[in-house]
Design an enzyme around this catalytic site. Structure first.
Site, mmCIF file in Angstrom:
data_model
loop_
_atom_site.group_PDB
_atom_site.id
_atom_site.type_symbol
_atom_site.label_atom_id
_atom_site.label_comp_id
_atom_site.label_asym_id
_atom_site.label_seq_id
_atom_site.Cartn_x
_atom_site.Cartn_y
_atom_site.Cartn_z
ATOM 1 N N CYS A 197 0.569 -1.550 0.369
ATOM 2 C CA CYS A 197 0.376 0.019 -0.356
ATOM 3 C C CYS A 197 0.924 0.531 -0.209
ATOM 4 O O CYS A 197 1.865 1.283 1.127
ATOM 5 C CB CYS A 197 -0.520 -0.035 1.741
HETATM 6 N N1 LIG Z 1 -7.128 -1.271 1.564
HETATM 7 C C1 LIG Z 1 -7.164 -0.052 0.971
HETATM 8 O O1 LIG Z 1 -6.323 0.794 2.078
HETATM 9 C C2 LIG Z 1 -6.628 0.640 -0.096
HETATM 10 C C3 LIG Z 1 -7.499 -1.093 -1.099
HETATM 11 N N2 LIG Z 1 -7.464 -0.986 -2.347
HETATM 12 C C4 LIG Z 1 -7.406 -1.091 -3.015
HETATM 13 O O2 LIG Z 1 -7.480 -1.237 -5.018
HETATM 14 C C5 LIG Z 1 -8.730 -1.648 -5.575
HETATM 15 C C6 LIG Z 1 -8.972 -0.650 -6.020
HETATM 16 O O3 LIG Z 1 -9.948 0.376 -5.465
HETATM 17 P P1 LIG Z 1 -10.704 1.244 -5.476
HETATM 18 O O4 LIG Z 1 -9.893 2.225 -6.541
HETATM 19 O O5 LIG Z 1 -11.627 2.015 -4.976
HETATM 20 O O6 LIG Z 1 -11.727 0.134 -7.124
HETATM 21 P P2 LIG Z 1 -12.329 1.517 -7.735
HETATM 22 O O7 LIG Z 1 -10.826 0.881 -9.189
HETATM 23 O O8 LIG Z 1 -13.008 0.346 -8.683
HETATM 24 O O9 LIG Z 1 -13.474 2.191 -8.067
HETATM 25 C C7 LIG Z 1 -14.207 2.463 -7.278
HETATM 26 C C8 LIG Z 1 -14.911 3.437 -7.695
HETATM 27 O O10 LIG Z 1 -14.630 4.491 -6.047
HETATM 28 C C9 LIG Z 1 -14.405 5.235 -6.715
HETATM 29 N N3 LIG Z 1 -13.378 6.134 -5.957
HETATM 30 C C10 LIG Z 1 -11.495 5.389 -5.474
HETATM 31 N N4 LIG Z 1 -11.175 6.319 -4.294
HETATM 32 C C11 LIG Z 1 -12.280 6.869 -4.187
HETATM 33 C C12 LIG Z 1 -11.750 8.061 -3.774
HETATM 34 N N5 LIG Z 1 -10.596 7.993 -2.967
HETATM 35 N N6 LIG Z 1 -12.757 9.252 -2.962
HETATM 36 C C13 LIG Z 1 -13.454 8.805 -4.352
HETATM 37 N N7 LIG Z 1 -14.004 8.272 -5.055
HETATM 38 C C14 LIG Z 1 -13.242 6.921 -4.948
HETATM 39 C C15 LIG Z 1 -13.841 5.850 -8.078
HETATM 40 O O11 LIG Z 1 -14.070 6.671 -9.008
HETATM 41 P P3 LIG Z 1 -12.348 7.015 -9.113
HETATM 42 O O12 LIG Z 1 -10.871 5.879 -9.572
HETATM 43 O O13 LIG Z 1 -12.606 7.936 -10.851
HETATM 44 O O14 LIG Z 1 -11.625 8.563 -7.900
HETATM 45 C C16 LIG Z 1 -14.735 3.987 -8.916
HETATM 46 O O15 LIG Z 1 -16.270 4.201 -9.526
HETATM 47 C C17 LIG Z 1 -9.997 -2.735 -4.788
HETATM 48 O O16 LIG Z 1 -9.298 -3.715 -4.167
HETATM 49 C C18 LIG Z 1 -9.188 -1.869 -3.380
HETATM 50 O O17 LIG Z 1 -9.366 -3.028 -2.235
HETATM 51 C C19 LIG Z 1 -6.852 0.571 -2.977
HETATM 52 C C20 LIG Z 1 -6.667 1.468 -2.122
HETATM 53 C C21 LIG Z 1 -6.485 1.136 -0.398
HETATM 54 N N1 LIG Z 2 -3.755 1.421 -0.102
HETATM 55 C C1 LIG Z 2 -3.736 -0.210 -1.154
HETATM 56 N N2 LIG Z 2 -3.794 -0.956 -0.541
HETATM 57 C C2 LIG Z 2 -3.831 -2.389 -1.033
HETATM 58 C C3 LIG Z 2 -3.692 -2.167 -2.136
HETATM 59 N N3 LIG Z 2 -3.859 -3.446 -2.693
HETATM 60 C C4 LIG Z 2 -4.666 -4.316 -2.057
HETATM 61 N N4 LIG Z 2 -4.498 -3.156 -0.685
HETATM 62 C C5 LIG Z 2 -4.939 -3.634 0.794
HETATM 63 O O1 LIG Z 2 -3.793 -4.682 1.631
HETATM 64 C C6 LIG Z 2 -3.947 -5.393 2.041
HETATM 65 C C7 LIG Z 2 -2.951 -6.912 2.675
HETATM 66 O O2 LIG Z 2 -2.363 -6.808 2.949
HETATM 67 P P1 LIG Z 2 -1.238 -7.579 4.169
HETATM 68 O O3 LIG Z 2 -0.538 -6.101 4.540
HETATM 69 O O4 LIG Z 2 -1.089 -8.101 4.525
HETATM 70 O O5 LIG Z 2 -0.497 -7.392 2.985
HETATM 71 C C8 LIG Z 2 -5.755 -6.102 1.369
HETATM 72 O O6 LIG Z 2 -6.211 -7.776 1.781
HETATM 73 C C9 LIG Z 2 -6.491 -5.159 1.056
HETATM 74 O O7 LIG Z 2 -6.979 -4.431 1.648
HETATM 75 C C10 LIG Z 2 -3.274 -0.856 -2.875
HETATM 76 O O8 LIG Z 2 -2.676 -0.996 -4.434
HETATM 77 N N5 LIG Z 2 -3.115 0.129 -2.336
#
Ligand SMILES: NC(=O)C1=CN([C@@H]2O[C@H](COP(=O)(O)OP(=O)(O)OC[C@H]3O[C@@H](n4cnc5c(N)ncnc54)[C@H](OP(=O)(O)O)[C@@H]3O)[C@@H](O)[C@H]2O)C=CC1
Ligand SMILES: Nc1nc2c(ncn2[C@@H]2O[C@H](COP(=O)(O)O)[C@@H](O)[C@H]2O)c(=O)[nH]1
Length: 327
Positions: free
Chosen positions: A175
């Site tokens: 992340c």
């Molecule tokens: N657990 C974590 O800390 C994180 C996990 N991830 C992982 O990365 C993958 C992609 O995630 P994600 O980008 O949400 O998925 P998507 O690309 O499918 O986006 C989902 C929707 O949410 C919008 N979106 C995403 N981020 C935001 C935000 N910060 N504020 C408002 N709207 C938002 C996107 O629009 P638009 O892209 O146009 O903004 C889109 O419409 C997932 O599997 C997620 O679990 C990603 C970051 C953090």
């Molecule tokens: N900010 C982001 N978080 C992400 C992304 N892809 C996955 N994830 C999150 O990390 C955990 C796994 O964490 P780990 O410490 O066990 O390796 C996963 O389940 C998601 O919630 C990303 O691209 N950006």
């Protein structure tokens, strides 16, 4: 928020042992209508889980969540699993086509046992609407919604109908959200879990930041029913990431779901790619996790996971390894 801490800052305090052998300790956990061998689920990421691993997990009594990055394969996947009497556990996003996908499942009478709504910022109207949409079309599916990092978010998603919430914004190994945005639970994931756990009336899945098997017990102590793990599952022979060799050693690829490698473009990138050491077979890690957790339960003075939820703890502020390496 006061008294923040993370996994490394905490040690759980042993209580008198009540079992004759650690093999008496029961690590099973129930989520919805299903009981699983361990409170652990591999992350729903493309370098962590695929069809083969999902099938292995389901066949052997473990929970799994398939990722959502090959959306066109999901219907066949559900049919294949359910034909074999295995649970179908899939992920969805929140974009328009996902609404149509849920309607198609309902029309075809395909009811996944578990559906996880997987987006970065889960405290949003888009997730609330998707929870309601799934619950109105597939009321028998168990819905996990996330990711979130605050009690308000847990309450709102539960109120919208989520059966469980997933907690963790930014603590993951690949992340970069915390660096690129300045937000998240990175560095205080365990305290955030406790904070959210106090507000929750349904199960919580702790997601991200697990670096040792002891962190699973700590997650349970601070409110998790289940723990989602990426990096510790990335290095297996079966892991879907590419295998490379460097200086005679094998490594496996592990990339974030919001990395440019996943997205195929450099837009809103919040994840990176790394290589983790090859560590053998998935079965061996799952067996070792079970043994370590059985040991945790014995130190907690009980014979099941509930014992861990009541142990005392101390804050040791990053000193537990005292400069030693884990292995
Ligand atoms: N657990 C974590 O800390 C994180 C996990 N991830 C992982 O990365 C993958 C992609 O995630 P994600 O980008 O949400 O998925 P998507 O690309 O499918 O986006 C989902 C929707 O949410 C919008 N979106 C995403 N981020 C935001 C935000 N910060 N504020 C408002 N709207 C938002 C996107 O629009 P638009 O892209 O146009 O903004 C889109 O419409 C997932 O599997 C997620 O679990 C990603 C970051 C953090
Ligand atoms: N900010 C982001 N978080 C992400 C992304 N892809 C996955 N994830 C999150 O990390 C955990 C796994 O964490 P780990 O410490 O066990 O390796 C996963 O389940 C998601 O919630 C990303 O691209 N950006």
């Amino acid at each position: 928020m006061e008294n923040v801490f993370d996994y490394e800052d905490i040690q759980l305090i042993p209580a008198k042992c009540v079992v004759d052998t650690r093999s008496e300790c029961d690590t099973t956990v129930t989520l919805g209508n299903h009981t699983f061998k361990l409170p652990v689920v591999p992350a729903n990421m493309q370098t962590i889980i695929d069809d083969h691993i999902a099938t292995y997990m389901a066949e052997n009594g473990y929970f799994y969540i398939m990722h959502r990055f090959q959306p066109e394969t999901r219907i066949e996947f559900i049919k294949k699993m359910q034909t074999r009497n295995l649970i179908a556990s899939i992920s969805v996003g929140v974009k328009k086509e996902e609404y149509a996908f849920i309607r198609t499942l309902a029309d075809e009478g395909l009811i996944p046992e578990f559906i996880t709504i997987d987006i970065a910022h889960g405290h949003s109207e888009s997730v609330i609407e998707m929870i309601k949409h799934i619950k109105s079309h597939l009321p028998d599916s168990f819905v996990i919604a996330g990711n979130v990092g605050t009690p308000e978010a847990v309450r709102e998603l539960e109120h919208a109908g989520a059966d469980a919430t997933k907690v963790g914004i930014g603590p993951g190994k690949v992340c970069i959200t915390k660096i690129k945005t300045g937000f998240g639970t990175g560095g205080w994931q365990l305290a955030a879990l406790r904070w959210c756990g106090k507000a929750a009336s349904k199960p919580i899945i702790a997601d991200g930041g697990i670096r040792t098997h002891g962190d699973i017990a700590k997650s349970v102590r601070f409110g998790a029913s289940m723990v989602m793990i990426g990096s510790l599952f990335a290095g297996h022979e079966e892991s879907p990431g590419d295998t490379i060799e460097k200086d005679g050693k094998l490594y496996k690829e592990y990339f974030g779901s919001a990395s440019e490698f996943q997205k195929g473009e450099k837009k809103n990138v919040e994840g990176k790619k790394m290589y983790v050491e090859h560590k053998g077979y998935l079965k061996d890690t799952l067996d070792e996790m079970e043994q370590d957790l059985q040991s945790s339960i014995s130190y907690a003075g009980g014979n099941n996971l509930d014992a861990i939820r009541h142990v005392d703890y101390v804050v040791v502020k990053n000193s537990i390894f005292n400069g030693d390496k884990v292995y």
